[in-house]
Write an enzyme that holds these catalytic residues in place. Structure first.
Site, PDB file in Angstrom:
ATOM      1  N   CYS A 116     -15.402   3.150 -22.711  1.00 26.12           N
ATOM      2  CA  CYS A 116     -14.143   2.563 -23.172  1.00 26.12           C
ATOM      3  C   CYS A 116     -14.313   2.264 -24.665  1.00 26.12           C
ATOM      4  CB  CYS A 116     -13.730   1.342 -22.359  1.00 26.12           C
ATOM      5  SG  CYS A 116     -14.778  -0.105 -22.519  1.00 26.12           S
ATOM      6  N   CYS A 162     -10.390   5.518 -24.170  1.00 31.40           N
ATOM      7  CA  CYS A 162     -11.003   5.851 -25.464  1.00 31.40           C
ATOM      8  C   CYS A 162     -10.411   7.112 -26.061  1.00 31.40           C
ATOM      9  CB  CYS A 162     -12.519   5.947 -25.353  1.00 31.40           C
ATOM     10  SG  CYS A 162     -13.114   7.258 -24.295  1.00 31.40           S
ATOM     11  N   CYS A 188     -14.240  10.450 -27.103  1.00 31.58           N
ATOM     12  CA  CYS A 188     -15.350  10.881 -26.259  1.00 31.58           C
ATOM     13  C   CYS A 188     -15.575  12.372 -26.453  1.00 31.58           C
ATOM     14  CB  CYS A 188     -15.034  10.576 -24.801  1.00 31.58           C
ATOM     15  SG  CYS A 188     -16.433  10.895 -23.708  1.00 31.58           S
TER      16      CYS A 188
END
Length: 145
Positions: free
Chosen positions: A19, A93, A97
């Protein structure tokens, strides 16, 4: 999680929870996976922009269910953490990522507990536990707790 839980089974699956701040959702998910999966899953968590500490309301909400995460510290997301994981679960996120072929990616849309009190965190915690239990079933890892 500051140190990945080391599985006792060499073929144990590895899961990375991501996150933004690694101070709430990913910390709760990792703690539930460690608690419920025992040593049968390698668990990591990280954030794309880690906070300085885990959210105190998250610590309190987890303490209420018998899991102490007060010693955990937010960690920065690295390509190595993604490379070392079979399953990467993102929680808000976005594109931060890294995407690597061959990894299984899941996106768990969950409310962000940042700045919220424990009353708001509890239902988020409970939904994360439900999803972690489902993940364990999907990974064919027996829950003994």
């Amino acid at each position: 999680m500051s140190t990945p839980a080391v599985p006792s089974v060499p073929s144990a699956p590895s899961v990375l929870f991501v996150c933004v701040h690694n101070a709430g959702r990913s910390q709760m998910a990792a703690a539930f996976l460690v608690h419920l999966g025992q040593d049968r899953v390698l668990v990591r968590s990280a954030g794309s922009a880690p906070a300085g500490a885990v959210n105190p309301a998250v610590v309190e909400a987890m303490r209420e269910v018998g899991i102490d995460i007060s010693a955990e510290t937010p960690e920065v997301l690295t390509v190595e953490a993604v490379q070392g994981s079979d399953v990467v679960i993102t929680m808000g996120c976005g594109d931060a990522c890294p995407y690597l072929p061959g990894k299984r990616y899941l996106d768990w849309s969950l409310a962000d507990p940042a700045g919220q009190g424990v009353d708001v965190v509890r239902p988020i915690r409970d939904e994360i536990e439900r999803r972690v239990r489902g993940l364990l079933a999907d990974l064919a890892v027996e829950v003994t707790v």
